[in-house]
Design a protein around this motif. Structure first.
Motif, PDB file in Angstrom:
ATOM      1  N   ALA A  37       2.104   7.821  -9.111  1.00  0.00           N
ATOM      2  CA  ALA A  37       1.497   7.810  -7.775  1.00  0.00           C
ATOM      3  C   ALA A  37       1.206   6.388  -7.280  1.00  0.00           C
ATOM      4  N   PRO A  38       0.622   5.500  -8.090  1.00  0.00           N
ATOM      5  CA  PRO A  38       0.365   4.142  -7.585  1.00  0.00           C
ATOM      6  C   PRO A  38       1.643   3.384  -7.230  1.00  0.00           C
ATOM      7  N   VAL A  39       2.738   3.674  -7.929  1.00  0.00           N
ATOM      8  CA  VAL A  39       4.013   3.045  -7.578  1.00  0.00           C
ATOM      9  C   VAL A  39       4.457   3.495  -6.195  1.00  0.00           C
ATOM     10  N   LEU A  40       4.356   4.791  -5.931  1.00  0.00           N
ATOM     11  CA  LEU A  40       4.746   5.316  -4.624  1.00  0.00           C
ATOM     12  C   LEU A  40       3.906   4.701  -3.512  1.00  0.00           C
ATOM     13  N   VAL A  41       2.602   4.623  -3.750  1.00  0.00           N
ATOM     14  CA  VAL A  41       1.707   4.066  -2.727  1.00  0.00           C
ATOM     15  C   VAL A  41       1.953   2.567  -2.555  1.00  0.00           C
ATOM     16  N   SER A  42       2.133   1.853  -3.652  1.00  0.00           N
ATOM     17  CA  SER A  42       2.359   0.402  -3.565  1.00  0.00           C
ATOM     18  C   SER A  42       3.634   0.081  -2.794  1.00  0.00           C
ATOM     19  N   LYS A  43       4.701   0.811  -3.070  1.00  0.00           N
ATOM     20  CA  LYS A  43       5.961   0.567  -2.365  1.00  0.00           C
ATOM     21  C   LYS A  43       5.791   0.811  -0.869  1.00  0.00           C
ATOM     22  N   LYS A  44       5.063   1.845  -0.517  1.00  0.00           N
ATOM     23  CA  LYS A  44       4.821   2.157   0.898  1.00  0.00           C
ATOM     24  C   LYS A  44       4.001   1.054   1.566  1.00  0.00           C
ATOM     25  N   HIS A  45       2.918   0.633   0.927  1.00  0.00           N
ATOM     26  CA  HIS A  45       2.048  -0.387   1.511  1.00  0.00           C
ATOM     27  C   HIS A  45       2.754  -1.735   1.611  1.00  0.00           C
ATOM     28  N   LEU A  46       3.549  -2.041   0.606  1.00  0.00           N
ATOM     29  CA  LEU A  46       4.257  -3.325   0.614  1.00  0.00           C
ATOM     30  C   LEU A  46       5.231  -3.414   1.787  1.00  0.00           C
ATOM     31  N   ALA A  47       5.797  -2.281   2.165  1.00  0.00           N
ATOM     32  CA  ALA A  47       6.742  -2.254   3.279  1.00  0.00           C
ATOM     33  C   ALA A  47       6.034  -2.281   4.629  1.00  0.00           C
ATOM     34  N   GLU A  48       4.737  -1.957   4.649  1.00  0.00           N
ATOM     35  CA  GLU A  48       4.016  -1.800   5.905  1.00  0.00           C
ATOM     36  C   GLU A  48       3.160  -2.999   6.303  1.00  0.00           C
ATOM     37  N   GLY A 100       1.038  14.774  -9.426  1.00  0.00           N
ATOM     38  CA  GLY A 100       1.241  15.487  -8.171  1.00  0.00           C
ATOM     39  C   GLY A 100       0.565  14.845  -6.975  1.00  0.00           C
ATOM     40  N   GLN A 101       0.298  15.663  -5.962  1.00  0.00           N
ATOM     41  CA  GLN A 101      -0.298  15.170  -4.730  1.00  0.00           C
ATOM     42  C   GLN A 101      -1.716  14.666  -4.961  1.00  0.00           C
ATOM     43  N   THR A 102      -2.418  15.267  -5.920  1.00  0.00           N
ATOM     44  CA  THR A 102      -3.766  14.794  -6.238  1.00  0.00           C
ATOM     45  C   THR A 102      -3.737  13.344  -6.695  1.00  0.00           C
ATOM     46  N   GLY A 103      -2.733  12.997  -7.484  1.00  0.00           N
ATOM     47  CA  GLY A 103      -2.601  11.620  -7.945  1.00  0.00           C
ATOM     48  C   GLY A 103      -2.363  10.651  -6.810  1.00  0.00           C
ATOM     49  N   VAL A 104      -1.524  11.051  -5.854  1.00  0.00           N
ATOM     50  CA  VAL A 104      -1.272  10.204  -4.685  1.00  0.00           C
ATOM     51  C   VAL A 104      -2.553  10.033  -3.875  1.00  0.00           C
ATOM     52  N   ILE A 105      -3.275  11.116  -3.679  1.00  0.00           N
ATOM     53  CA  ILE A 105      -4.541  11.054  -2.931  1.00  0.00           C
ATOM     54  C   ILE A 105      -5.526  10.118  -3.626  1.00  0.00           C
ATOM     55  N   ASN A 106      -5.598  10.205  -4.957  1.00  0.00           N
ATOM     56  CA  ASN A 106      -6.523   9.340  -5.697  1.00  0.00           C
ATOM     57  C   ASN A 106      -6.116   7.872  -5.604  1.00  0.00           C
ATOM     58  N   ALA A 107      -4.814   7.596  -5.624  1.00  0.00           N
ATOM     59  CA  ALA A 107      -4.362   6.213  -5.453  1.00  0.00           C
ATOM     60  C   ALA A 107      -4.722   5.700  -4.063  1.00  0.00           C
ATOM     61  N   GLN A 108      -4.570   6.560  -3.066  1.00  0.00           N
ATOM     62  CA  GLN A 108      -4.930   6.176  -1.704  1.00  0.00           C
ATOM     63  C   GLN A 108      -6.441   5.995  -1.553  1.00  0.00           C
ATOM     64  N   LYS A 109      -7.220   6.875  -2.219  1.00  0.00           N
ATOM     65  CA  LYS A 109      -8.685   6.730  -2.181  1.00  0.00           C
ATOM     66  C   LYS A 109      -9.110   5.379  -2.751  1.00  0.00           C
ATOM     67  N   THR A 110      -8.437   4.965  -3.819  1.00  0.00           N
ATOM     68  CA  THR A 110      -8.747   3.677  -4.435  1.00  0.00           C
ATOM     69  C   THR A 110      -8.527   2.538  -3.442  1.00  0.00           C
ATOM     70  N   CYS A 111      -7.406   2.588  -2.742  1.00  0.00           N
ATOM     71  CA  CYS A 111      -7.105   1.555  -1.736  1.00  0.00           C
ATOM     72  C   CYS A 111      -8.114   1.583  -0.596  1.00  0.00           C
ATOM     73  N   THR A 112      -8.449   2.785  -0.144  1.00  0.00           N
ATOM     74  CA  THR A 112      -9.377   2.934   0.981  1.00  0.00           C
ATOM     75  C   THR A 112     -10.749   2.377   0.638  1.00  0.00           C
ATOM     76  N   LYS A 113     -11.245   2.695  -0.574  1.00  0.00           N
ATOM     77  CA  LYS A 113     -12.569   2.215  -0.971  1.00  0.00           C
ATOM     78  C   LYS A 113     -12.593   0.704  -1.079  1.00  0.00           C
ATOM     79  N   LEU A 114     -11.584   0.118  -1.694  1.00  0.00           N
ATOM     80  CA  LEU A 114     -11.538  -1.340  -1.814  1.00  0.00           C
ATOM     81  C   LEU A 114     -11.444  -1.982  -0.434  1.00  0.00           C
ATOM     82  N   ALA A 115     -10.609  -1.395   0.421  1.00  0.00           N
ATOM     83  CA  ALA A 115     -10.424  -1.950   1.768  1.00  0.00           C
ATOM     84  C   ALA A 115     -11.728  -1.929   2.554  1.00  0.00           C
ATOM     85  N   GLU A 116     -12.476  -0.838   2.444  1.00  0.00           N
ATOM     86  CA  GLU A 116     -13.762  -0.738   3.155  1.00  0.00           C
ATOM     87  C   GLU A 116     -14.729  -1.818   2.678  1.00  0.00           C
TER      88      GLU A 116
END
Length: 406
Positions: free
Chosen positions: A57-68, A86-102
């Motif tokens: 999941a973090p690989v999927l999220v990182s690749k997306k963010h790096l392109a954006e 699964g999708q829970t893992g992707v959500i948790n990776a995104q939650k991690t990014c969101t919390k740090l960003a905030e």
């Protein structure tokens, strides 16, 4: 115990990079297991990632963010890979990014998440999120060694490389860390690596430099032939040391940057092999005389992945028939074995496809007993060559992986 010199060097500060870490208890208590990198605004960030179809999941999220977005932060946890979640893992990776960003005042897409550890278990997300603030409060520019410890899993030693160099009268720094000891094979491996420089390099060249140097470093190592779900390598250029931006491969400074980055990447990659799970010996497999690089690599990996060869090296048994077996199964088209030569260091064991007349078992055993050795093969069919690095396969490798989740 790692093989050879694995000394952690003095880690020079990279202008524009700050690092913080904390104990988040992702899996194990009383150890730093959450690391945050902060990059100054305007930094150029490039990444390469695992080619596994089961990318975490973090690989999927990182690749997306790096392109954006223009990346400002990295966050790395150990102890849990957040892979096959699964999708829970992707959500948790995104939650991690969101919390740090905030907490940091940036966009969530400006954060890249990384995880390493056990596959198939959900992140203890609340503990991880609670660790972000302490990690941010710990940010400082001289924490590279702490970060190297913080990203370890089954590693026995932290892994780092650092150099300072001068271009047109300006002194620049390049510093990096890596982790990995098992589930290691090219494309890439259960490894994470983070390298940064304060030299001014354009975004496009940062990506070019990374892809070029990874090919001859992290994509030339193997421990057990297993490609991981989480492999990631990041290269950052902050530009904070000043000077005119390097934006073309024709710039005379480019070749120097490439040379130093390749040396840093080679060191970090080979440190992973030297610290291979249960490793007692470091093996260089050098194949020359191929019609093309691919067939040289095919032969090198066939040798480096062979458990029969790796266990023979562990036992210091010069059973060289296993080496020619591996050459034969590598799939080189129409290989004329009568032209094949094989050496253990300076000892020729196979000449023109058969046993070298002057070879003795004692000579082979002497080389096999060394902590470091080279298996060199000449295919006798061209001028191409390539090199792969691996280690032996010991009792401890089985023990470490049998006990991995306990």
């Amino acid at each position: 115990m790692a093989v050879g010199d694995v000394t952690m060097p003095h880690m020079h500060v990279v202008n524009g990079v700050k690092i913080g870490s904390t104990e988040a208890y992702v899996r194990y208590p009383n150890r730093r297991d959450l690391v945050v990198f902060e990059f100054v605004e305007g930094s150029h960030v490039a990444g390469v990632f695992t080619q596994s179809a089961f990318a975490a999941a973090p690989v999927l999220v990182s690749k997306k963010h790096l392109a954006e977005s223009a990346i400002r932060y990295l966050i790395i946890n150990t102890g849990n890979a957040n892979a096959a979640t699964g999708q829970t893992g992707v959500i948790n990776a995104q939650k991690t990014c969101t919390k740090l960003a905030e907490l940091a005042g940036v966009e969530s897409s400006q954060v890249l998440p990384f995880s390493t550890g056990v596959i198939g278990e959900q992140l203890p997300i609340e503990r991880l999120l609670d660790g972000i603030q302490p990690a941010l409060q710990d940010l400082k520019d001289d924490a590279w060694t702490e970060a190297a410890f913080g990203i370890m899993t089954t590693d026995t030693t932290p892994k780092g490389a650092s150099e300072q160099f001068e271009l047109d009268g300006v002194v620049y720094t390049m510093t990096g860390i890596s982790k990995g000891a098992g589930m290691i094979r090219p494309n890439m491996a259960t490894m994470l690596s983070f390298v940064a420089t304060d030299a001014p390099i354009s975004q496009s060249l940062v990506q070019t430099l990374l892809k070029t140097t990874v090919e001859q470093s992290f994509n030339r190592i193997t421990i057990d032939g297993d490609t991981s779900t989480n492999d990631s390598c990041i290269f950052v250029a902050t530009g904070q040391a000043g000077g005119v931006e390097i934006s073309s491969e024709q710039d005379p400074r480019y070749s120097k940057i490439l040379e130093i980055l390749q040396r840093i990447m080679n060191r970090l990659a080979q440190l992973i092999v030297r610290d291979g799970e249960g490793a007692t010996k470091f093996i260089t497999v050098a194949v020359e005389g191929g019609e093309n690089t691919q067939e040289c690599c095919d032969v090198a990996y066939s040798i480096a992945h062979s458990p029969l060869i790796k266990t023979a090296v562990f036992a210091s048994d010069p059973n060289w028939g296993r080496i020619v077996m591996a050459i034969g199964k590598a799939g080189v088209p129409q290989l004329d074995v009568s032209k094949v030569q094989v050496w253990l260091d300076d000892v020729q064991i196979c000449r023109d496809g058969g046993a070298a007349a002057d070879y003795t078992e004692e000579q082979g055993a002497r080389v096999m007993a060394q902590a470091e050795m080279t298996i060199r093969v000449d295919l006798g069919r061209g001028t191409a060559k390539d090199t792969v690095y691996t280690c032996d396969l010991s009792y401890d490798y089985v023990k470490i992986n049998a006990d991995y989740r306990s």
